[in-house]
Design an enzyme around this catalytic site. Sequence first.
Site, PDB file in Angstrom:
ATOM      1  N   LYS A  51       0.807  -1.237   0.000  1.00  0.00           N
ATOM      2  CA  LYS A  51       0.000   0.000   0.000  1.00  0.00           C
ATOM      3  C   LYS A  51       0.841   1.288   0.000  1.00  0.00           C
ATOM      4  O   LYS A  51       0.544   2.206  -0.756  1.00  0.00           O
ATOM      5  CB  LYS A  51      -1.021  -0.033   1.139  1.00  0.00           C
ATOM      6  CG  LYS A  51      -2.149  -1.034   0.831  1.00  0.00           C
ATOM      7  CD  LYS A  51      -3.090  -1.243   1.983  1.00  0.00           C
ATOM      8  CE  LYS A  51      -4.237  -2.159   1.564  1.00  0.00           C
ATOM      9  NZ  LYS A  51      -4.759  -2.983   2.629  1.00  0.00           N
ATOM     10  N   TYR A  54      -4.807  -4.843  -8.068  1.00  0.00           N
ATOM     11  CA  TYR A  54      -4.651  -4.836  -6.611  1.00  0.00           C
ATOM     12  C   TYR A  54      -4.224  -6.219  -6.081  1.00  0.00           C
ATOM     13  O   TYR A  54      -3.302  -6.325  -5.272  1.00  0.00           O
ATOM     14  CB  TYR A  54      -5.964  -4.373  -5.959  1.00  0.00           C
ATOM     15  CG  TYR A  54      -5.966  -4.495  -4.455  1.00  0.00           C
ATOM     16  CD1 TYR A  54      -5.234  -3.613  -3.667  1.00  0.00           C
ATOM     17  CD2 TYR A  54      -6.687  -5.510  -3.819  1.00  0.00           C
ATOM     18  CE1 TYR A  54      -5.215  -3.742  -2.275  1.00  0.00           C
ATOM     19  CE2 TYR A  54      -6.677  -5.641  -2.444  1.00  0.00           C
ATOM     20  CZ  TYR A  54      -5.935  -4.761  -1.675  1.00  0.00           C
ATOM     21  OH  TYR A  54      -5.921  -4.896  -0.307  1.00  0.00           O
ATOM     22  N   TYR A  76      -2.838  -1.153  10.893  1.00  0.00           N
ATOM     23  CA  TYR A  76      -4.273  -1.435  11.014  1.00  0.00           C
ATOM     24  C   TYR A  76      -4.863  -0.650  12.191  1.00  0.00           C
ATOM     25  O   TYR A  76      -4.374   0.435  12.514  1.00  0.00           O
ATOM     26  CB  TYR A  76      -4.528  -2.941  11.180  1.00  0.00           C
ATOM     27  CG  TYR A  76      -3.948  -3.788  10.076  1.00  0.00           C
ATOM     28  CD1 TYR A  76      -4.397  -3.648   8.762  1.00  0.00           C
ATOM     29  CD2 TYR A  76      -2.969  -4.732  10.329  1.00  0.00           C
ATOM     30  CE1 TYR A  76      -3.877  -4.435   7.747  1.00  0.00           C
ATOM     31  CE2 TYR A  76      -2.449  -5.528   9.307  1.00  0.00           C
ATOM     32  CZ  TYR A  76      -2.908  -5.366   8.022  1.00  0.00           C
ATOM     33  OH  TYR A  76      -2.393  -6.138   7.018  1.00  0.00           O
TER      34      TYR A  76
HETATM   35  N1  GLU Z   1      -4.587  -8.770  -0.111  1.00  0.00           N
HETATM   36  C1  GLU Z   1      -5.092  -8.566   1.205  1.00  0.00           C
HETATM   37  C2  GLU Z   1      -6.542  -8.186   1.143  1.00  0.00           C
HETATM   38  O1  GLU Z   1      -6.878  -7.266   0.479  1.00  0.00           O
HETATM   39  C3  GLU Z   1      -4.299  -7.532   1.906  1.00  0.00           C
HETATM   40  C4  GLU Z   1      -4.721  -7.419   3.312  1.00  0.00           C
HETATM   41  C5  GLU Z   1      -3.658  -7.034   4.262  1.00  0.00           C
HETATM   42  O2  GLU Z   1      -2.503  -7.442   4.204  1.00  0.00           O
HETATM   43  O3  GLU Z   1      -4.038  -6.278   5.148  1.00  0.00           O
HETATM   44  O4  GLU Z   1      -7.368  -8.806   1.732  1.00  0.00           O
END
Ligand code: GLU
Length: 305
Positions: free
Chosen positions: A64, A189, A241
């Site tokens: 990201k 993505y 997060y």
């Molecule tokens: N590819 C994962 C999703 O979109 C990434 C999530 C993550 O690492 O937080 O669910």
Amino acid sequence: MKSILDSILLESAKYINDGSVACYIPELAKADKKELGICVITNEGKQFFSGDADKFFTMQSIIKPLILLLTLMDNGIDRVRYLVGVEATGKPFDTFNYSDQALNAEHINPMVNAGAIALCTLIKGENYDEKFQRLLELVRKVSCNPDLQVDERVYLSEKATGNKNRALAYMLKAYGLVNDNVEEILDCYFKACSIKVTAMDLAQIALVFANGGIELKTNKRLFDKKYSQYINAVLMTCGMYDGSGEFALNVGVPAKSGVGGGIMAVVPNRMGIGIYSPALDKKGNSIAGIKALEELSKNLELSIF
Ligand code: GLU
């Protein structure tokens, strides 16, 4: 430094049993819970590592900040900021901060899935294959690793099961935040999340963010300092997060985690850190990885506060 890393890993490994590997993407459920590795690269150009620092895993959400970087380089700050806000949602990575009838930039940030999916549309390119290829090239450049590739199995597994991301993307489309074909955006993505790296690659990427966009080995500027300032600020408030506040207290540096078990931590003007350990806590952060960073931060006084 090497002996500090060895003893920190020994201590952090005790927490692995309290976590579990991500299961909502079937391929990720195959990860070996016991793996644990760390790599530190300092501004003096010294690289230290311990444990499974050369094991490959997928970047997942750690892509990201790189998606954000490429969109900033392609469009400038105002355009990016107009589409995707910067406020922490305080919620898991796959939700909107969605409280009104209308969905807008203020409800998402670049570190939650909806924000990153929206930003994929701002990557320049004739089509989504070209957009993804440009992103992969950027990751190769910033990591100084021209061999980085997509893990095809994880990519296909995400594509087959990513219905929550599909729902988020269609919500973005319903509210006019994206206009392109949703499956094409998601394809970019999912591939981006499935780029394979090691803790060593993450440490190198973090080192560039720690030095305002300069790659120290060649002393070459890869991107403008104002972009690393933007990204590091967002990482500080949203990178871990809905555990970002706690992480700011206990570690105190900009960082990004991913459900593949990686953490990339940026220590401004000092070092880049990469960690891998796939057992996650309930919020999706590597449980031993966080412990290791807490210990390292105490040991070396890394907190920027
Ligand atoms: N590819 C994962 C999703 O979109 C990434 C999530 C993550 O690492 O937080 O669910």
